[in-house]
Design a protein around this motif. Structure first.
Motif, PDB file in Angstrom:
ATOM      1  N   VAL A 123     -16.546 -42.721  48.488  1.00 43.02           N
ATOM      2  CA  VAL A 123     -17.828 -42.950  49.158  1.00 43.02           C
ATOM      3  C   VAL A 123     -18.673 -41.685  49.076  1.00 43.02           C
ATOM      4  O   VAL A 123     -18.166 -40.595  48.826  1.00 43.02           O
ATOM      5  N   GLU A 124     -19.968 -41.855  49.305  1.00 46.17           N
ATOM      6  CA  GLU A 124     -20.863 -40.703  49.216  1.00 46.17           C
ATOM      7  C   GLU A 124     -20.879 -39.875  50.498  1.00 46.17           C
ATOM      8  O   GLU A 124     -20.761 -38.659  50.464  1.00 46.17           O
ATOM      9  N   SER A 125     -21.043 -40.544  51.634  1.00 45.94           N
ATOM     10  CA  SER A 125     -21.299 -39.824  52.879  1.00 45.94           C
ATOM     11  C   SER A 125     -20.287 -40.188  53.958  1.00 45.94           C
ATOM     12  O   SER A 125     -19.524 -41.150  53.829  1.00 45.94           O
ATOM     13  N   GLU A 126     -20.329 -39.422  55.036  1.00 45.23           N
ATOM     14  CA  GLU A 126     -19.456 -39.725  56.172  1.00 45.23           C
ATOM     15  C   GLU A 126     -19.848 -41.058  56.800  1.00 45.23           C
ATOM     16  O   GLU A 126     -19.002 -41.776  57.336  1.00 45.23           O
ATOM     17  N   GLY A 127     -21.154 -41.408  56.733  1.00 44.73           N
ATOM     18  CA  GLY A 127     -21.594 -42.704  57.235  1.00 44.73           C
ATOM     19  C   GLY A 127     -20.965 -43.841  56.458  1.00 44.73           C
ATOM     20  O   GLY A 127     -20.535 -44.847  57.033  1.00 44.73           O
ATOM     21  N   ILE A 148     -17.569 -37.914  48.916  1.00 44.21           N
ATOM     22  CA  ILE A 148     -18.215 -36.944  48.027  1.00 44.21           C
ATOM     23  C   ILE A 148     -18.841 -35.803  48.821  1.00 44.21           C
ATOM     24  O   ILE A 148     -18.649 -34.625  48.503  1.00 44.21           O
ATOM     25  N   ASP A 149     -19.616 -36.140  49.860  1.00 49.68           N
ATOM     26  CA  ASP A 149     -20.306 -35.101  50.630  1.00 49.68           C
ATOM     27  C   ASP A 149     -19.347 -34.180  51.363  1.00 49.68           C
ATOM     28  O   ASP A 149     -19.711 -33.043  51.703  1.00 49.68           O
ATOM     29  N   ALA A 150     -18.147 -34.655  51.614  1.00 48.01           N
ATOM     30  CA  ALA A 150     -17.145 -33.828  52.298  1.00 48.01           C
ATOM     31  C   ALA A 150     -16.222 -33.128  51.305  1.00 48.01           C
ATOM     32  O   ALA A 150     -15.154 -32.637  51.681  1.00 48.01           O
ATOM     33  N   GLY A 151     -16.622 -33.079  50.037  1.00 50.21           N
ATOM     34  CA  GLY A 151     -15.825 -32.383  49.022  1.00 50.21           C
ATOM     35  C   GLY A 151     -14.708 -33.215  48.439  1.00 50.21           C
ATOM     36  O   GLY A 151     -13.748 -32.662  47.877  1.00 50.21           O
TER      37      GLY A 151
END
Length: 599
Positions: A123-127, A148-151
């Motif tokens: 997924v891209e984001s924590e949301g 992805i956003d969390a590495g």
């Protein structure tokens, strides 16, 4: 039944798979720039070697995480560099990509993940991660999730550091044309989305025959570059991604539609992929800007539109005369050059798909120096089936079949398709597969169309969307809806009339266009509800309806319309992620307004 075939141009071996090109170009042309990535506000080149290494790193991580050949790996993200890395990494690891629109609700995510049996989700984001966990909270067998956003891609790369290169190589070359490459779930305008099984051969065969055949001229331009901003979960954007990687065209991503205008000017693409609504908004924005500049600028703009359309029509039928060429040259300096500059100054061609662009817009853009090539296809046909081509663009049609495709129009007007690009069925749904592909191997598209003597296809409507009035008149709503929607103030239009005494339409207003219109017309204080009954707005929409009515017989014309005080959007549930109207839900949710039209 009328048929038209185009011979295969590139006979792709069945040993080929989607990931091959990444590793082959990384070895053969390591320093070639294949992607441009925005880092810290600046476009940064990514070489073939760097892209290969990023793909290999994530692929090894997936292998270490337990992804086996044929396992499904879901991908939920906006259009960005990491999507393309993950997409190719899934293929390199032997997996099957399952794209999910980043706007999907938990119920939709749950259906796709459980139906596909996805083992891993990127997924891209924590949301997005929260949506996945919410969707799967009651399932005993939960997929692993990397964000992805969390590495997450970095974590996968680190995890796979000890996976031997030989292991990755064995995985990659073991997948061939007959193996499943992706499950793409249809938008689902009615009922549950169905998973379309597309093989490596479907995708590679399609990409190479489109790139080396129909659209070859677009991918031979020196310094060729393309900006992708449509969701990569959409089958057309995904196929274009593959075409760009296959041809070595520099690919750039724009994850946010609001950034498209500045990114076009900064990146300066030579090629663009869009849907008709994008081109409509470009035109409408230019028209409104001219109107805001006063009567003279508005007059100049409309004169430029007339000259562009006339020049393009003349070019389609023998060539423009001297007088028209001179008029176009004058307007080029006054109007067209500014329009091209807004796209970065290098853009001369674009491809449009998803629905009809309309002849007037097609002629305008060609006359302005940006030729838009309309195409046609479905997820089930690996996205494209037909497309107009440089040097033979018949505006108003969706072109000829690309190499290796046979088109036919059945006696009832339905468009049928054969070719190596056609999927091999729906996932876990043999009944739907049997309905879609007949015993002779024809895929039934559900669309209505005509084929001319030269093999150009014209789409006239959707078989299931045919409206039958109380008087027994059959009406195809799509052409009229497209014409009404072309008006600057209109966002969406839906023609109605099933079992009713006459044809009517539901219309919604474009929020951005409305704000500009209010300022220009001294009505800044009016609410959207007020505008729905404002005489000037009603007159403007009536003009759009009158333009649409020209297309059809008296019995098919829109006799009444109502302007709704809300728009059809993906968030409201009335549009699919590919911007198609969910007719059944609109009919349900606006039943009161519809009854009032016929009251």
């Amino acid at each position: 039944m009328r048929e038209y075939s185009v011979p295969v141009l590139v006979d792709v071996p069945l040993s080929a798979n989607c990931a091959d090109v990444v590793f082959e170009r990384g070895e053969r042309q390591p320093d070639a720039v294949v992607i441009s990535r925005k880092v810290g506000g600046a476009w940064t080149p990514v070489t073939a070697a760097r892209f290969r290494d990023d793909v290999a790193g994530v692929a090894k991580g997936l292998i270490d995480a337990g992804v086996e050949p044929g396992d499904r790996v879901a991908l939920m993200s906006r259009t960005r560099y990491e999507w393309t890395v993950a997409d190719y990494a899934i293929w390199a690891a032997g997996g099957v990509g399952v794209p999910i629109y980043e706007t999907s609700a938990p119920d939709q995510v749950h259906w796709i993940l459980t139906d596909s049996g996805a083992k891993v989700v990127i997924v891209e984001s924590e949301g997005h991660e929260q949506i996945v966990r919410q969707a799967m909270e009651d399932e005993a067998d939960k997929p692993a999730v990397w964000c992805i956003d969390a590495g997450g891609l970095g974590e996968l790369t680190a995890r796979g550091a000890d996976v031997p290169g030989e292991t990755l190589g064995e995985r990659r070359v073991a997948r061939g044309g007959h193996d499943l490459a992706t499950l793409i779930y249809t938008s689902g305008t009615t009922g549950r989305p169905k998973g379309c099984r597309l093989t490596h051969d479907n995708l590679v065969f399609t990409a190479r025959n489109v790139a080396r055949g129909s659209l070859e001229a677009l991918f031979e331009v020196e310094g060729r570059a393309a900006l992708l901003f449509l969701p990569l979960a959409h089958s057309l954007a995904r196929l274009i991604e593959i075409v760009l990687i296959e041809t070595g065209t520099v690919l750039a991503h724009t994850p946010n539609m609001k950034n498209v205008a500045p990114d076009l000017q900064e990146f300066k693409p030579t090629f663009l992929l869009g849907v008709p609504r994008v081109f409509e908004k470009v035109y409408n924005g230019a028209e409104q800007k001219a109107a805001a500049g006063g009567a003279l600028k508005s007059k100049i703009f409309h004169g430029a539109v007339g000259a562009a359309v006339a020049w393009s029509r003349a070019e389609s039928s023998g060539g423009a005369g001297l007088g028209l060429r001179l008029r176009r040259a004058v307007y080029d300096k006054l109007v067209y050059a500014k329009l091209r500059a807004a796209t970065g100054g290098r853009l001369s061609a674009a491809v449009s798909g998803g629905s009809a662009l309309g002849e007037r817009l097609g002629h305008f853009f060609r006359g302005a120096g940006i030729e838009v090539f309309e195409g046609y296809g479905l997820t089930e046909t690996s996205a494209p089936t037909a497309v107009n081509i440089p040097g033979a663009n018949k505006i108003g049609t969706v072109g000829k079949p690309f190499p290796g495709v046979t088109l036919a129009v059945a006696d009832d007007g339905e468009v049928l398709v054969k070719g190596r690009h056609v999927f091999d069925g729906y996932w876990n749904n043999p009944e739907a597969t049997a309905e879609a592909i007949d015993a002779d191997g024809w895929f039934h598209t559900g669309d209505l169309g005509t084929l001319d003597a030269e093999g150009y296809l014209r789409i006239t409507g959707r078989k299931k969307e045919i409206i039958v009035t109380a008087g027994g008149k059959n009406v195809a709503p799509a052409p009229m809806e497209d014409r009404i929607r072309a008006h600057p103030l209109v966002s969406q239009a839906m023609v109605i009339g099933d079992d009713r005494p006459f044809i009517a339409a539901l219309v919604t207003l474009d929020p951005e266009a409305v704000e500009q219109w209010k300022q220009a017309n001294g009505k800044a204080g009016l609410s959207l509800t007020d505008l729905c009954t404002d005489p000037e707005v009603l007159a403007a929409v009536q003009k759009a309806v009158d333009d649409a009515n020209i297309l059809v017989s008296h019995a098919e014309q829109v006799k009444k319309f109502v302007i709704l005080d809300t728009d059809f959007t993906e968030e409201s549930g009335h549009l699919t992620p590919s911007l198609k109207v969910k007719r059944n839900l609109v009919l349900r949710d606006f039943a009161k307004e519809i009854d009032a039209v016929y009251g």
